[in-house]
Design an enzyme around this catalytic site. Structure first.
Site, PDB file in Angstrom:
ATOM      1  N   ARG A  64       0.837  -1.216   0.000  1.00 24.00           N
ATOM      2  CA  ARG A  64       0.000   0.000   0.000  1.00 24.00           C
ATOM      3  C   ARG A  64       0.867   1.260   0.000  1.00 24.00           C
ATOM      4  O   ARG A  64       0.433   2.309  -0.464  1.00 24.00           O
ATOM      5  CB  ARG A  64      -0.950  -0.009   1.209  1.00 24.00           C
ATOM      6  CG  ARG A  64      -2.144  -0.947   1.018  1.00 24.00           C
ATOM      7  CD  ARG A  64      -3.159  -0.803   2.118  1.00 24.00           C
ATOM      8  NE  ARG A  64      -2.645  -1.204   3.412  1.00 24.00           N
ATOM      9  CZ  ARG A  64      -2.458  -2.481   3.786  1.00 24.00           C
ATOM     10  NH1 ARG A  64      -2.762  -3.464   2.966  1.00 24.00           N
ATOM     11  NH2 ARG A  64      -1.983  -2.772   4.980  1.00 24.00           N
ATOM     12  N   TYR A  68      -0.070   4.181  -2.509  1.00 24.16           N
ATOM     13  CA  TYR A  68      -0.345   5.558  -2.079  1.00 24.16           C
ATOM     14  C   TYR A  68       0.578   6.546  -2.794  1.00 24.16           C
ATOM     15  O   TYR A  68       0.160   7.644  -3.158  1.00 24.16           O
ATOM     16  CB  TYR A  68      -0.198   5.689  -0.562  1.00 24.16           C
ATOM     17  CG  TYR A  68      -1.205   4.866   0.225  1.00 24.16           C
ATOM     18  CD1 TYR A  68      -2.450   4.547  -0.322  1.00 24.16           C
ATOM     19  CD2 TYR A  68      -0.930   4.411   1.508  1.00 24.16           C
ATOM     20  CE1 TYR A  68      -3.370   3.786   0.387  1.00 24.16           C
ATOM     21  CE2 TYR A  68      -1.852   3.653   2.227  1.00 24.16           C
ATOM     22  CZ  TYR A  68      -3.063   3.339   1.654  1.00 24.16           C
ATOM     23  OH  TYR A  68      -3.965   2.589   2.361  1.00 24.16           O
ATOM     24  N   TYR A  90     -13.849   8.672   0.710  1.00 23.01           N
ATOM     25  CA  TYR A  90     -14.963   8.327   1.590  1.00 23.01           C
ATOM     26  C   TYR A  90     -14.642   8.701   3.035  1.00 23.01           C
ATOM     27  O   TYR A  90     -13.482   8.806   3.425  1.00 23.01           O
ATOM     28  CB  TYR A  90     -15.366   6.859   1.435  1.00 23.01           C
ATOM     29  CG  TYR A  90     -14.495   5.848   2.133  1.00 23.01           C
ATOM     30  CD1 TYR A  90     -13.336   5.377   1.539  1.00 23.01           C
ATOM     31  CD2 TYR A  90     -14.851   5.338   3.377  1.00 23.01           C
ATOM     32  CE1 TYR A  90     -12.550   4.432   2.172  1.00 23.01           C
ATOM     33  CE2 TYR A  90     -14.066   4.385   4.021  1.00 23.01           C
ATOM     34  CZ  TYR A  90     -12.917   3.946   3.415  1.00 23.01           C
ATOM     35  OH  TYR A  90     -12.139   3.026   4.050  1.00 23.01           O
TER      36      TYR A  90
HETATM   37  N1  SAM Z   1     -11.312   8.059   5.983  1.00 21.11           N
HETATM   38  C1  SAM Z   1     -12.182   7.041   6.532  1.00 21.11           C
HETATM   39  C2  SAM Z   1     -13.143   7.683   7.522  1.00 21.11           C
HETATM   40  O1  SAM Z   1     -13.096   8.905   7.683  1.00 21.11           O
HETATM   41  O2  SAM Z   1     -13.964   6.989   8.106  1.00 21.11           O
HETATM   42  C3  SAM Z   1     -11.381   5.924   7.149  1.00 21.11           C
HETATM   43  C4  SAM Z   1     -10.515   5.189   6.162  1.00 21.11           C
HETATM   44  S1  SAM Z   1      -9.489   3.953   6.877  1.00 21.11           S
HETATM   45  C5  SAM Z   1      -8.341   3.715   5.586  1.00 21.11           C
HETATM   46  C6  SAM Z   1     -10.405   2.458   6.809  1.00 21.11           C
HETATM   47  C7  SAM Z   1     -10.937   2.050   8.161  1.00 21.11           C
HETATM   48  O3  SAM Z   1     -11.986   2.931   8.525  1.00 21.11           O
HETATM   49  C8  SAM Z   1     -11.553   0.672   8.226  1.00 21.11           C
HETATM   50  O4  SAM Z   1     -10.598  -0.349   8.385  1.00 21.11           O
HETATM   51  C9  SAM Z   1     -12.457   0.794   9.422  1.00 21.11           C
HETATM   52  O5  SAM Z   1     -11.743   0.715  10.639  1.00 21.11           O
HETATM   53  C10 SAM Z   1     -12.967   2.229   9.239  1.00 21.11           C
HETATM   54  N2  SAM Z   1     -14.201   2.210   8.434  1.00 21.11           N
HETATM   55  C11 SAM Z   1     -14.315   2.406   7.118  1.00 21.11           C
HETATM   56  N3  SAM Z   1     -15.601   2.279   6.733  1.00 21.11           N
HETATM   57  C12 SAM Z   1     -16.299   1.990   7.842  1.00 21.11           C
HETATM   58  C13 SAM Z   1     -17.659   1.732   8.106  1.00 21.11           C
HETATM   59  N4  SAM Z   1     -18.554   1.720   7.121  1.00 21.11           N
HETATM   60  N5  SAM Z   1     -18.026   1.463   9.374  1.00 21.11           N
HETATM   61  C14 SAM Z   1     -17.121   1.440  10.380  1.00 21.11           C
HETATM   62  N6  SAM Z   1     -15.827   1.681  10.193  1.00 21.11           N
HETATM   63  C15 SAM Z   1     -15.408   1.949   8.939  1.00 21.11           C
END
Ligand code: SAM
Length: 256
Positions: A64, A68, A90
């Protein structure tokens, strides 16, 4: 002069987008998008005629860190052409998101306009859906692998939130998920602070407004066998009560 703005599109399709983020997406010369769901990317495609998905850079077996760097390079190439670039990520574009911070840093150093607009992150959804106020007892957030790799100070009187648990312990930065043995090591570490009977919540906010969130309670000794998806975040409630800082209380009582 070219510019780049990172905007958040929130977690749930269509209902988390701010008016300002929408304006940036609609008015940009080029939009890069990275969402967890192809449907969400389709929805963003409808807002501008030049929308490019960043998903193409995710390749099986590629670190990754490389991915990135490639994303950053692709975004900066358009900025250097003098374009007004918008990157729609997102959630919140600056929460557990490396590319936004690094690209903004590079763009500013090189003399371009660069900024970030907040979005609704998984953290915001978690507080709402689990009824957690981070202000009641405090709340610490950690990336799950980093939590294993380094000795961190865990406060058992506060909430502990672990992100990216689906790939916990992946030293290669290449895996899309890790297995039972990695999770057992997470349980081992957590069991130094929490009893094995302690109840944790596996949380997933819905990507589509028609879906419900996942709120699954598991005991710590069940965690290694639980289903941990890329979108799973773990919320661990406190296991101990506050201990009064008597020395500080005394010093404060001497103040008028
Ligand atoms: N930028 C994103 C945010 O603001 O939520 C987070 C991105 S991070 C690379 C990815 C992590 O965010 C996942 O492994 C999980 O811990 C969390 N995440 C992403 N989508 C989620 C969801 N739908 N529900 C709960 N946690 C989520």
């Amino acid at each position: 002069v070219g510019s780049v703005v990172f905007v958040g599109i929130g977690i749930t399709l269509g209902v988390h987008l701010t008016q300002r983020a929408k304006n940036y997406i609609e008015q940009a010369d080029v939009v890069f998008v990275a969402a967890a769901d192809a449907l969400v990317e389709k929805w963003v495609e409808g807002m501008n005629t030049d929308v490019r998905s960043l998903q193409v850079y995710y390749q099986e077996g590629v670190s990754r860190k490389v991915t990135y760097a490639q994303m950053q390079q692709a975004i900066m190439a358009e900025v250097k052409l003098g374009k007004n670039v918008c990157c729609a990520l997102y959630g919140h574009p600056g929460v557990f998101a490396l590319v936004s911070h690094k690209t903004i840093h590079q763009a500013l150093i090189e003399g371009y306009h660069a900024s970030m607009e907040p979005g609704i992150s998984a953290e915001d959804c978690l507080y709402a859906d689990l009824g957690i106020d981070p202000g009641t007892v405090g709340c610490a957030h950690f990336e799950a692998s980093q939590f294993l790799f380094y000795k961190r100070v865990i406060d058992p009187t506060a909430y502990l939130i672990l992100w990216q648990v689906g790939i916990v312990g992946d030293k290669s930065y290449k895996k899309l998920s890790t297995g039972h043995q990695h999770r057992e090591l997470l349980v081992k570490l957590l069991s130094e602070t929490y009893p094995l009977s302690h109840t944790l919540t596996l949380y997933e906010a819905p990507t589509l407004p028609v879906n419900k969130c996942r709120i699954e309670e598991v005991r710590l000794d069940e965690l290694a066998s639980a289903i941990l998806n890329p979108a799973t975040t773990i919320a661990i409630p406190p296991a101990q009560a506050f201990i009064e800082n008597k020395e500080m209380t005394k010093l404060l009582s001497n103040l008028c």
